[in-house]
Scaffold this active site. Structure first.
Site, PDB file in Angstrom:
ATOM      1  N   LYS A  54      -3.850 -10.293  -8.165  1.00 15.01           N
ATOM      2  CA  LYS A  54      -2.800  -9.848  -7.160  1.00 15.01           C
ATOM      3  C   LYS A  54      -2.503 -10.988  -6.159  1.00 15.01           C
ATOM      4  O   LYS A  54      -1.333 -11.232  -5.782  1.00 15.01           O
ATOM      5  CB  LYS A  54      -3.095  -8.516  -6.593  1.00 15.01           C
ATOM      6  CG  LYS A  54      -3.200  -7.377  -7.427  1.00 15.01           C
ATOM      7  CD  LYS A  54      -3.722  -5.996  -6.876  1.00 15.01           C
ATOM      8  CE  LYS A  54      -3.674  -5.075  -7.908  1.00 15.01           C
ATOM      9  NZ  LYS A  54      -4.584  -3.851  -7.766  1.00 15.01           N
ATOM     10  N   GLN A  98      -7.754  -1.320  -3.162  1.00 17.00           N
ATOM     11  CA  GLN A  98      -8.073  -1.457  -4.342  1.00 17.00           C
ATOM     12  C   GLN A  98      -8.878  -0.062  -4.969  1.00 17.00           C
ATOM     13  O   GLN A  98     -10.095   0.164  -4.278  1.00 17.00           O
ATOM     14  CB  GLN A  98      -8.873  -2.726  -4.718  1.00 17.00           C
ATOM     15  CG  GLN A  98      -9.385  -2.866  -6.391  1.00 17.00           C
ATOM     16  CD  GLN A  98      -7.846  -3.050  -7.107  1.00 17.00           C
ATOM     17  OE1 GLN A  98      -6.956  -3.838  -6.727  1.00 17.00           O
ATOM     18  NE2 GLN A  98      -8.007  -2.272  -8.230  1.00 17.00           N
ATOM     19  N   ASP A 121       1.344   0.953  -2.894  1.00 14.98           N
ATOM     20  CA  ASP A 121       0.980   1.441  -4.050  1.00 14.98           C
ATOM     21  C   ASP A 121       1.537   2.850  -4.209  1.00 14.98           C
ATOM     22  O   ASP A 121       1.534   3.495  -5.327  1.00 14.98           O
ATOM     23  CB  ASP A 121      -0.686   1.661  -4.029  1.00 14.98           C
ATOM     24  CG  ASP A 121      -1.391   0.828  -4.907  1.00 14.98           C
ATOM     25  OD1 ASP A 121      -0.503   0.348  -5.848  1.00 14.98           O
ATOM     26  OD2 ASP A 121      -2.590   0.752  -4.904  1.00 14.98           O
TER      27      ASP A 121
END
Ligand code: NAD
Length: 301
Positions: A54, A98, A121
């Site tokens: 990422k 994460q 997200d």
């Protein structure tokens, strides 16, 4: 039937990233550099690889990135403190936590602590609720990537019957919401569904998001179905291992009109849509700041 088409996620993600790079350039011209903070708690090897990718991808498209590594014994309060600092930092536009988190951390509290405007997200309940109402919100990256592949493959999705196999909060449910927003008729199947195979066989579009290697074979598919395989499963090959999806690819291939391979299908789309969400968040925050300053000017004069 025509030869089945392989849906190339690598090529599609490269095009999305190229568009993102252009949009970053437009923001830079207004002295705004989108910035993404990635939080990794603990040393899970797969998560480390995901985070590294990422960060790399962000650098490539001109997004400034920050990596925050916390030890595996971090408490919920310590994580919440970090998130609060990032929420308050106006130079950060996107915050990615994460997953999975170590067991001692309250995952829901941590996700809910992220400012919904920075929730790239799309897991905050405000964004989840907005998506289920069909609003334009920051939507989860993997299902957004799947929808993009479907639009590129099928064109108009309106009225098509889509079956989503799996009902997780990160893939199945938001996928169903995005397909409904695209005017599909949507069926969601899960581990307690009766006659899942027969229901799936009615679908024009199948999205497999289960996490069971080769669960879906030709007997689950209507001839000519379009199949998006989200599953990532590592299987033992005797002399090593390899990644496969939830679809038995070789068996399903003659039955479908188009299908994503694993790897090289949905996987690359997830990161591309994370970058896209970061740019959307940056643009919206910049616009909100401008509106605020204009309102202040108007109130002075
Ligand atoms: P999950 O374990 O949270 O959810 C799995 C879902 O499958 C559950 O809703 C369960 O009810 C359903 N299910 C289980 N057995 C079933 C059966 N026999 N028939 C129908 N439904 C059944 O998993 P997840 O997080 O949604 O991930 C699913 C898969 O997608 C995993 O392989 C994961 O690695 C992969 N994944 C890939 C990406 C990507 O970027 N490509 C991103 C996220 C997840």
């Amino acid at each position: 039937m025509n030869t089945p088409r392989l849906i190339d996620g690598k090529a599609a993600s490269a095009r999305v990233l190229e568009q993102v790079r252009r949009e970053v350039g437009e923001l830079l011209a207004q002295a705004v550099q989108p910035a993404l903070a990635v939080i990794l708690v603990g040393g899970d090897p797969a998560s480390q690889v995901y985070v590294r990718n990422k960060i790399l991808r962000a650098d490539e498209v001109g997004i400034r990135s920050q990596e925050h590594r916390l030890p595996g014994d971090t408490s919920t309060e310590q994580l919440l403190n970090l998130i609060k600092g990032l929420n308050d930092d106006s130079s950060i536009n996107g915050i990615l936590l994460q997953l999975p988190l170590p067991a001692q951390i309250d995952e829901l509290r941590a996700l809910e602590a992220i400012d919904p405007r920075k929730d790239v997200d799309g897991f905050h309940s405000e964004n989840v609720g907005g998506l289920s109402q069909g609003r334009d919100v920051l939507a989860p990256c993997t299902p957004s990537g799947c929808l993009h592949l479907l639009e590129q493959t099928c064109g108009d999705l309106r009225g098509k019957h889509a079956v989503v196999v799996g009902r997780s909060n990160i893939v199945g449910k938001p996928m169903a919401a995005l397909l409904l927003k695209a005017d599909c008729s949507v069926t969601v199947l899960h581990s307690r569904s009766h006659d899942a195979q027969a229901l799936c066989r009615q679908a024009d579009i199948v999205i497999a998001a289960v996490g069971r290697a080769g669960l879906i074979d030709a007997s689950w598919l209507k001839p000519g179905a379009v199949v998006i395989d989200v599953g990532i499963n590592r299987i033992d090959t005797g002399n090593g291992s390899r990644l496969v999806g939830d679809v038995d690819f070789a068996n399903a291939l003659p039955q479908v009109s188009a299908i994503t391979p694993v790897p090289g299908g949905v996987g690359p789309m997830t990161i591309a849509f994370l970058m896209k969400n970061t740019v959307i968040a940056a643009r919206q925050q910049h616009q909100a700041q401008r509106n605020q300053s204009e309102a202040v000017c108007h109130s002075i004069y």
